[in-house]
Scaffold this motif. Sequence first.
Motif, PDB file in Angstrom:
ATOM      1  N   ARG A 299     -23.221 -21.034  10.195  1.00  0.00           N
ATOM      2  CA  ARG A 299     -23.288 -21.692   8.713  1.00  0.00           C
ATOM      3  C   ARG A 299     -24.599 -21.675   8.231  1.00  0.00           C
ATOM      4  NH1 ARG A 299     -24.111 -25.916   5.770  1.00  0.00           N
ATOM      5  NH2 ARG A 299     -24.963 -27.111   7.710  1.00  0.00           N
ATOM      6  N   ARG A 300     -25.739 -22.001   9.062  1.00  0.00           N
ATOM      7  CA  ARG A 300     -27.077 -22.226   8.681  1.00  0.00           C
ATOM      8  C   ARG A 300     -27.776 -20.760   8.647  1.00  0.00           C
ATOM      9  NH1 ARG A 300     -29.486 -27.638  11.173  1.00  0.00           N
ATOM     10  NH2 ARG A 300     -27.906 -29.145  10.778  1.00  0.00           N
ATOM     11  N   LEU A 301     -27.623 -19.863   9.541  1.00  0.00           N
ATOM     12  CA  LEU A 301     -28.378 -18.678   9.563  1.00  0.00           C
ATOM     13  C   LEU A 301     -27.886 -17.535   8.704  1.00  0.00           C
ATOM     14  CD1 LEU A 301     -28.999 -18.822  13.354  1.00  0.00           C
ATOM     15  CD2 LEU A 301     -30.457 -19.671  11.341  1.00  0.00           C
ATOM     16  N   ASP A 302     -26.430 -17.324   8.329  1.00  0.00           N
ATOM     17  CA  ASP A 302     -25.888 -16.474   7.806  1.00  0.00           C
ATOM     18  C   ASP A 302     -26.385 -16.021   6.517  1.00  0.00           C
ATOM     19  OD1 ASP A 302     -23.972 -14.104   7.805  1.00  0.00           O
ATOM     20  OD2 ASP A 302     -22.460 -15.677   6.655  1.00  0.00           O
ATOM     21  N   GLY A 303     -26.688 -15.074   6.176  1.00  0.00           N
ATOM     22  CA  GLY A 303     -27.282 -14.501   4.792  1.00  0.00           C
ATOM     23  C   GLY A 303     -28.793 -14.602   4.505  1.00  0.00           C
ATOM     24  N   ILE A 304     -29.610 -14.969   5.445  1.00  0.00           N
ATOM     25  CA  ILE A 304     -31.100 -15.243   5.376  1.00  0.00           C
ATOM     26  C   ILE A 304     -31.494 -13.805   5.279  1.00  0.00           C
ATOM     27  CG2 ILE A 304     -33.136 -16.047   6.457  1.00  0.00           C
ATOM     28  CD1 ILE A 304     -31.616 -18.393   7.540  1.00  0.00           C
ATOM     29  N   HIS A 305     -32.413 -13.672   4.269  1.00  0.00           N
ATOM     30  CA  HIS A 305     -32.964 -12.260   4.036  1.00  0.00           C
ATOM     31  C   HIS A 305     -34.609 -12.283   4.530  1.00  0.00           C
ATOM     32  CE1 HIS A 305     -30.139 -10.899   0.661  1.00  0.00           C
ATOM     33  NE2 HIS A 305     -29.410 -11.300   1.768  1.00  0.00           N
ATOM     34  N   CYS A 306     -35.030 -11.163   4.702  1.00  0.00           N
ATOM     35  CA  CYS A 306     -36.442 -11.173   5.239  1.00  0.00           C
ATOM     36  C   CYS A 306     -37.417 -10.389   4.066  1.00  0.00           C
ATOM     37  CB  CYS A 306     -36.597 -10.722   6.683  1.00  0.00           C
ATOM     38  SG  CYS A 306     -38.528 -10.717   7.265  1.00  0.00           S
ATOM     39  N   GLY A 307     -37.890 -11.006   3.257  1.00  0.00           N
ATOM     40  CA  GLY A 307     -38.464 -10.149   2.050  1.00  0.00           C
ATOM     41  C   GLY A 307     -37.440  -9.401   1.407  1.00  0.00           C
TER      42      GLY A 307
ATOM     43  N   THR B 276     -31.304  -8.356   5.341  1.00  0.00           N
ATOM     44  CA  THR B 276     -30.981  -9.418   6.650  1.00  0.00           C
ATOM     45  C   THR B 276     -32.371  -9.782   7.306  1.00  0.00           C
ATOM     46  OG1 THR B 276     -29.962  -8.930   8.709  1.00  0.00           O
ATOM     47  CG2 THR B 276     -31.239  -7.030   8.307  1.00  0.00           C
ATOM     48  N   SER B 277     -32.282 -10.508   8.201  1.00  0.00           N
ATOM     49  CA  SER B 277     -33.232 -11.047   8.925  1.00  0.00           C
ATOM     50  C   SER B 277     -33.113 -11.378  10.423  1.00  0.00           C
ATOM     51  CB  SER B 277     -33.806 -12.415   8.419  1.00  0.00           C
ATOM     52  OG  SER B 277     -32.777 -13.287   8.615  1.00  0.00           O
ATOM     53  N   CYS B 278     -34.275 -11.668  11.238  1.00  0.00           N
ATOM     54  CA  CYS B 278     -33.709 -12.079  12.540  1.00  0.00           C
ATOM     55  C   CYS B 278     -32.699 -13.277  12.778  1.00  0.00           C
ATOM     56  CB  CYS B 278     -34.821 -12.347  13.200  1.00  0.00           C
ATOM     57  SG  CYS B 278     -36.080 -10.964  13.505  1.00  0.00           S
ATOM     58  N   PRO B 279     -32.906 -14.263  11.839  1.00  0.00           N
ATOM     59  CA  PRO B 279     -31.848 -15.193  11.674  1.00  0.00           C
ATOM     60  C   PRO B 279     -30.461 -14.694  11.420  1.00  0.00           C
ATOM     61  CG  PRO B 279     -33.676 -16.150  10.909  1.00  0.00           C
ATOM     62  CD  PRO B 279     -34.091 -14.627  11.132  1.00  0.00           C
ATOM     63  N   ASP B 280     -30.276 -13.925  10.642  1.00  0.00           N
ATOM     64  CA  ASP B 280     -29.261 -13.501  10.051  1.00  0.00           C
ATOM     65  C   ASP B 280     -28.269 -12.573  10.976  1.00  0.00           C
ATOM     66  OD1 ASP B 280     -27.222 -12.680   7.804  1.00  0.00           O
ATOM     67  OD2 ASP B 280     -27.859 -10.876   8.166  1.00  0.00           O
ATOM     68  N   GLN B 281     -29.410 -11.836  11.819  1.00  0.00           N
ATOM     69  CA  GLN B 281     -28.777 -11.076  12.584  1.00  0.00           C
ATOM     70  C   GLN B 281     -28.376 -11.817  13.976  1.00  0.00           C
ATOM     71  OE1 GLN B 281     -28.677  -7.345  13.302  1.00  0.00           O
ATOM     72  NE2 GLN B 281     -28.624  -7.697  11.065  1.00  0.00           N
ATOM     73  N   LEU B 282     -28.908 -13.112  14.193  1.00  0.00           N
ATOM     74  CA  LEU B 282     -28.307 -14.089  15.230  1.00  0.00           C
ATOM     75  C   LEU B 282     -26.931 -14.522  14.779  1.00  0.00           C
ATOM     76  CD1 LEU B 282     -28.398 -15.494  17.834  1.00  0.00           C
ATOM     77  CD2 LEU B 282     -30.017 -17.062  16.556  1.00  0.00           C
ATOM     78  N   ALA B 283     -26.821 -14.693  13.672  1.00  0.00           N
ATOM     79  CA  ALA B 283     -25.408 -15.112  13.005  1.00  0.00           C
ATOM     80  C   ALA B 283     -24.359 -14.105  13.145  1.00  0.00           C
ATOM     81  CB  ALA B 283     -25.656 -15.605  11.397  1.00  0.00           C
ATOM     82  N   ARG B 284     -25.028 -12.879  12.968  1.00  0.00           N
ATOM     83  CA  ARG B 284     -23.917 -11.645  13.146  1.00  0.00           C
ATOM     84  C   ARG B 284     -23.530 -11.724  14.741  1.00  0.00           C
ATOM     85  NH1 ARG B 284     -26.011  -7.165   8.951  1.00  0.00           N
ATOM     86  NH2 ARG B 284     -26.338  -8.299   7.191  1.00  0.00           N
ATOM     87  N   ALA B 285     -24.677 -11.843  15.477  1.00  0.00           N
ATOM     88  CA  ALA B 285     -24.237 -11.577  17.098  1.00  0.00           C
ATOM     89  C   ALA B 285     -23.257 -12.828  17.366  1.00  0.00           C
ATOM     90  CB  ALA B 285     -25.606 -11.761  17.721  1.00  0.00           C
ATOM     91  N   LEU B 286     -23.481 -14.165  16.725  1.00  0.00           N
ATOM     92  CA  LEU B 286     -22.598 -14.955  16.904  1.00  0.00           C
ATOM     93  C   LEU B 286     -21.165 -14.899  16.530  1.00  0.00           C
ATOM     94  CD1 LEU B 286     -24.938 -17.804  16.496  1.00  0.00           C
ATOM     95  CD2 LEU B 286     -23.974 -17.354  18.586  1.00  0.00           C
ATOM     96  N   LYS B 287     -21.083 -14.193  15.284  1.00  0.00           N
ATOM     97  CA  LYS B 287     -19.667 -14.068  14.902  1.00  0.00           C
ATOM     98  C   LYS B 287     -19.314 -12.912  15.632  1.00  0.00           C
ATOM     99  CE  LYS B 287     -20.978 -14.542  10.031  1.00  0.00           C
ATOM    100  NZ  LYS B 287     -21.048 -13.689   8.654  1.00  0.00           N
ATOM    101  N   MET B 288     -19.765 -11.858  16.242  1.00  0.00           N
ATOM    102  CA  MET B 288     -19.418 -10.787  17.191  1.00  0.00           C
ATOM    103  C   MET B 288     -18.796 -11.708  18.494  1.00  0.00           C
ATOM    104  SD  MET B 288     -20.961  -7.833  18.654  1.00  0.00           S
ATOM    105  CE  MET B 288     -21.857  -8.127  19.917  1.00  0.00           C
ATOM    106  N   TYR B 289     -19.697 -12.455  19.041  1.00  0.00           N
ATOM    107  CA  TYR B 289     -19.138 -13.367  20.001  1.00  0.00           C
ATOM    108  C   TYR B 289     -17.781 -14.163  20.121  1.00  0.00           C
ATOM    109  CZ  TYR B 289     -18.922 -17.409  23.334  1.00  0.00           C
ATOM    110  OH  TYR B 289     -18.491 -18.217  24.022  1.00  0.00           O
ATOM    111  N   LYS B 290     -17.700 -14.701  18.741  1.00  0.00           N
ATOM    112  CA  LYS B 290     -16.583 -15.307  18.537  1.00  0.00           C
ATOM    113  C   LYS B 290     -15.309 -14.442  18.473  1.00  0.00           C
ATOM    114  CE  LYS B 290     -16.038 -18.454  15.599  1.00  0.00           C
ATOM    115  NZ  LYS B 290     -15.757 -19.542  14.594  1.00  0.00           N
ATOM    116  N   THR B 291     -15.418 -13.216  18.099  1.00  0.00           N
ATOM    117  CA  THR B 291     -14.317 -12.300  17.778  1.00  0.00           C
ATOM    118  C   THR B 291     -13.996 -11.992  19.395  1.00  0.00           C
ATOM    119  OG1 THR B 291     -15.633 -10.361  17.466  1.00  0.00           O
ATOM    120  CG2 THR B 291     -14.753 -11.454  15.518  1.00  0.00           C
ATOM    121  N   GLN B 292     -15.091 -11.546  20.063  1.00  0.00           N
ATOM    122  CA  GLN B 292     -14.715 -11.140  21.580  1.00  0.00           C
ATOM    123  C   GLN B 292     -14.253 -12.334  22.330  1.00  0.00           C
ATOM    124  OE1 GLN B 292     -18.439  -9.456  22.876  1.00  0.00           O
ATOM    125  NE2 GLN B 292     -18.188  -7.690  21.526  1.00  0.00           N
TER     126      GLN B 292
END
Length: 83
Positions: A53-61, A65-81
Amino acid sequence: MMTYKTRGTCSSEIQFDVKGNKITGVRFIGGCSGNTQGVARLIEGMDVDEAIRRLDGIHCGPRPTSCPDQLARALKMYKTQAQ
Protein backbone atom coordinates in the motif's frame (compact mmCIF):
# COMPACT_ATOMS: atom_id res chain seq x y z
CA MET A 1 14.55 -16.17 0.12
CA MET A 2 12.69 -14.63 -2.80
CA THR A 3 14.60 -12.95 -5.63
CA TYR A 4 12.88 -10.47 -7.93
CA LYS A 5 14.57 -9.15 -11.09
CA THR A 6 13.73 -5.45 -11.34
CA ARG A 7 12.81 -3.56 -14.50
CA GLY A 8 13.30 0.13 -15.22
CA THR A 9 15.43 0.94 -12.15
CA CYS A 10 19.10 1.26 -11.26
CA SER A 11 18.87 -1.78 -9.00
CA SER A 12 18.99 -5.12 -10.80
CA GLU A 13 17.23 -7.29 -8.23
CA ILE A 14 15.61 -7.39 -4.82
CA GLN A 15 15.96 -10.23 -2.33
CA PHE A 16 13.66 -10.68 0.66
CA ASP A 17 11.97 -13.16 2.98
CA VAL A 18 8.49 -13.17 4.44
CA LYS A 19 7.72 -14.79 7.79
CA GLY A 20 4.23 -14.67 9.22
CA ASN A 21 3.25 -12.07 6.57
CA LYS A 22 6.07 -9.80 7.83
CA ILE A 23 8.92 -8.72 5.55
CA THR A 24 12.45 -9.65 6.61
CA GLY A 25 15.94 -9.60 5.13
CA VAL A 26 15.37 -7.06 2.34
CA ARG A 27 18.39 -6.50 0.12
CA PHE A 28 18.61 -4.47 -3.09
CA ILE A 29 21.33 -5.36 -5.60
CA GLY A 30 22.55 -2.16 -7.22
CA GLY A 31 20.72 1.13 -7.12
CA CYS A 32 21.33 4.15 -4.93
CA SER A 33 22.89 2.54 -1.87
CA GLY A 34 21.67 4.99 0.76
CA ASN A 35 18.11 5.07 -0.58
CA THR A 36 17.78 1.32 -0.99
CA GLN A 37 19.27 0.63 2.45
CA GLY A 38 16.83 3.15 3.94
CA VAL A 39 13.82 1.55 2.26
CA ALA A 40 14.99 -1.91 3.34
CA ARG A 41 15.35 -0.86 6.98
CA LEU A 42 12.06 1.02 7.05
CA ILE A 43 9.99 -1.93 5.87
CA GLU A 44 11.78 -4.58 7.94
CA GLY A 45 9.06 -6.27 10.03
CA MET A 46 6.25 -4.51 8.15
CA ASP A 47 3.13 -6.39 7.06
CA VAL A 48 3.28 -7.32 3.35
CA ASP A 49 -0.04 -5.65 2.52
CA GLU A 50 0.92 -2.44 4.32
CA ALA A 51 4.24 -2.28 2.46
CA ILE A 52 2.48 -2.75 -0.89
CA ARG A 53 0.00 0.00 0.00
CA ARG A 54 2.78 2.43 0.89
CA LEU A 55 5.25 1.67 -1.92
CA ASP A 56 3.05 0.90 -4.94
CA GLY A 57 3.14 3.54 -7.68
CA ILE A 58 6.15 5.57 -6.50
CA HIS A 59 8.03 7.03 -9.47
CA CYS A 60 11.72 7.94 -9.73
CA GLY A 61 11.95 11.24 -11.63
CA PRO A 62 10.47 10.74 -15.10
CA ARG A 63 10.58 6.94 -14.82
CA PRO A 64 7.22 5.21 -14.40
CA THR A 65 8.65 3.06 -11.57
CA SER A 66 11.22 3.17 -8.75
CA CYS A 67 13.05 0.80 -6.42
CA PRO A 68 10.23 1.06 -3.84
CA ASP A 69 7.62 0.46 -6.56
CA GLN A 70 9.59 -2.56 -7.78
CA LEU A 71 9.59 -3.90 -4.22
CA ALA A 72 5.80 -3.52 -4.12
CA ARG A 73 5.60 -5.47 -7.39
CA ALA A 74 7.88 -8.17 -5.95
CA LEU A 75 5.65 -8.44 -2.88
CA LYS A 76 2.54 -8.71 -5.07
CA MET A 77 4.23 -11.52 -7.00
CA TYR A 78 5.11 -13.22 -3.72
CA LYS A 79 1.47 -13.05 -2.60
CA THR A 80 0.19 -14.66 -5.82
CA GLN A 81 2.77 -17.46 -5.53
CA ALA A 82 2.06 -18.05 -1.83
CA GLN A 83 -1.66 -18.69 -2.41
